[in-house]
Design a protein around this motif. Sequence first.
Motif, PDB file in Angstrom:
ATOM      1  N   ILE A 191      14.964  20.844  -1.923  1.00  0.00           N
ATOM      2  CA  ILE A 191      14.309  19.883  -2.802  1.00  0.00           C
ATOM      3  C   ILE A 191      13.678  18.800  -1.950  1.00  0.00           C
ATOM      4  N   ASP A 192      12.398  18.525  -2.197  1.00  0.00           N
ATOM      5  CA  ASP A 192      11.732  17.379  -1.576  1.00  0.00           C
ATOM      6  C   ASP A 192      11.949  16.180  -2.481  1.00  0.00           C
ATOM      7  N   VAL A 193      12.350  15.057  -1.902  1.00  0.00           N
ATOM      8  CA  VAL A 193      12.642  13.848  -2.668  1.00  0.00           C
ATOM      9  C   VAL A 193      11.817  12.696  -2.118  1.00  0.00           C
ATOM     10  N   GLU A 194      11.174  11.980  -3.018  1.00  0.00           N
ATOM     11  CA  GLU A 194      10.467  10.746  -2.665  1.00  0.00           C
ATOM     12  C   GLU A 194      10.983   9.665  -3.601  1.00  0.00           C
ATOM     13  N   ILE A 195      11.484   8.568  -3.043  1.00  0.00           N
ATOM     14  CA  ILE A 195      11.916   7.456  -3.874  1.00  0.00           C
ATOM     15  C   ILE A 195      11.212   6.188  -3.413  1.00  0.00           C
ATOM     16  N   ARG A 241      18.979   0.420   5.148  1.00  0.00           N
ATOM     17  CA  ARG A 241      18.127   1.149   6.096  1.00  0.00           C
ATOM     18  C   ARG A 241      18.974   1.734   7.230  1.00  0.00           C
ATOM     19  N   ALA A 242      19.901   0.950   7.741  1.00  0.00           N
ATOM     20  CA  ALA A 242      20.775   1.425   8.817  1.00  0.00           C
ATOM     21  C   ALA A 242      21.610   2.622   8.357  1.00  0.00           C
ATOM     22  N   ILE A 243      22.142   2.555   7.140  1.00  0.00           N
ATOM     23  CA  ILE A 243      22.946   3.663   6.620  1.00  0.00           C
ATOM     24  C   ILE A 243      22.106   4.927   6.509  1.00  0.00           C
ATOM     25  N   LEU A 244      20.927   4.822   5.926  1.00  0.00           N
ATOM     26  CA  LEU A 244      20.073   5.992   5.703  1.00  0.00           C
ATOM     27  C   LEU A 244      19.553   6.609   6.996  1.00  0.00           C
ATOM     28  N   GLU A 260      14.218  10.772   5.921  1.00  0.00           N
ATOM     29  CA  GLU A 260      13.471  10.561   7.161  1.00  0.00           C
ATOM     30  C   GLU A 260      13.468   9.082   7.507  1.00  0.00           C
ATOM     31  N   LEU A 261      12.966   8.761   8.702  1.00  0.00           N
ATOM     32  CA  LEU A 261      12.821   7.366   9.089  1.00  0.00           C
ATOM     33  C   LEU A 261      11.921   6.643   8.100  1.00  0.00           C
ATOM     34  N   VAL A 262      12.224   5.405   7.849  1.00  0.00           N
ATOM     35  CA  VAL A 262      11.471   4.592   6.899  1.00  0.00           C
ATOM     36  C   VAL A 262      10.169   4.137   7.535  1.00  0.00           C
ATOM     37  N   SER A 263       9.064   4.276   6.797  1.00  0.00           N
ATOM     38  CA  SER A 263       7.793   3.742   7.289  1.00  0.00           C
ATOM     39  C   SER A 263       7.608   2.341   6.724  1.00  0.00           C
ATOM     40  N   ALA A 295       2.568  -7.392  -3.109  1.00  0.00           N
ATOM     41  CA  ALA A 295       3.973  -7.111  -2.810  1.00  0.00           C
ATOM     42  C   ALA A 295       4.110  -5.696  -2.249  1.00  0.00           C
ATOM     43  N   GLN A 296       4.942  -5.537  -1.246  1.00  0.00           N
ATOM     44  CA  GLN A 296       5.198  -4.231  -0.645  1.00  0.00           C
ATOM     45  C   GLN A 296       6.535  -3.703  -1.163  1.00  0.00           C
ATOM     46  N   SER A 297       6.632  -2.395  -1.257  1.00  0.00           N
ATOM     47  CA  SER A 297       7.888  -1.759  -1.660  1.00  0.00           C
ATOM     48  C   SER A 297       8.309  -0.799  -0.547  1.00  0.00           C
ATOM     49  N   ALA A 298       9.518  -0.289  -0.648  1.00  0.00           N
ATOM     50  CA  ALA A 298      10.039   0.653   0.345  1.00  0.00           C
ATOM     51  C   ALA A 298       9.942   2.071  -0.209  1.00  0.00           C
ATOM     52  N   LYS A 299       9.326   2.965   0.553  1.00  0.00           N
ATOM     53  CA  LYS A 299       9.176   4.358   0.140  1.00  0.00           C
ATOM     54  C   LYS A 299       9.936   5.242   1.124  1.00  0.00           C
ATOM     55  N   LEU A 300      10.745   6.142   0.571  1.00  0.00           N
ATOM     56  CA  LEU A 300      11.570   7.025   1.384  1.00  0.00           C
ATOM     57  C   LEU A 300      11.286   8.479   1.025  1.00  0.00           C
ATOM     58  N   LYS A 301      11.316   9.350   2.042  1.00  0.00           N
ATOM     59  CA  LYS A 301      11.182  10.783   1.819  1.00  0.00           C
ATOM     60  C   LYS A 301      12.411  11.468   2.389  1.00  0.00           C
TER      61      LYS A 301
END
Length: 188
Positions: free
Chosen positions: A64-68, A78-81, A126-129, A141-147
């Motif tokens: 499963i590909d996940v994007e949140i 961020r450190a945990i992920l 993956e690493l956070v961009s 405003a910026q948000s955090a996107k994770l894959k």
Amino acid sequence: MARQIGLRDIHIAKLTKDDSTGVTYETPIKLERAISAKITPKITSENIYSDDSVEDVISSFEGIDVEIELNQLSLESRAILQGAKVVKGVLIESKDDLAPTIAMGFKSKKTNGKYRYVWLLKGKFELVSDEYDTEAEKPKAQSAKLKGKFYSRDYDGNYRFIADEDAEGVDASIINGWFDAVVNEPEI
């Protein structure tokens, strides 16, 4: 039938054991406020031909590909992920960091006011961009996107649990403890 209209309470739990004898997770922790989630199962299919037509289709689950998207991502989350560390308030990222294997759970409100509960049981992000913009007349405003990629557990082959709060026969104790621990497969 009620439709999904919300997303909240994204939790993660580190997977500490997954083998033929069982599966174990750490206690789930809540991430920051949820904005969106896209969960895309990936299946590989191959047509089997005979007598000039398709005789059968063989399919296999790839993952499963996940994007949140979250309103923000704290240094601790961020450190945990990413498998990094925070020392005296400073996030320290290293080329040797290894993202831990985790489970991810959340709930989604439905038009009838009840919730759908989900746990993805095994995966990595993956690493956070990072995106930064200069402040202008209208701040952006910026948000955090994770894959991430999620896949089935070694223990039992399960990859996802979904429960609707309003489903007939649903065990209320499972729903009430959904984020206390990663849910186990219910006994028949």
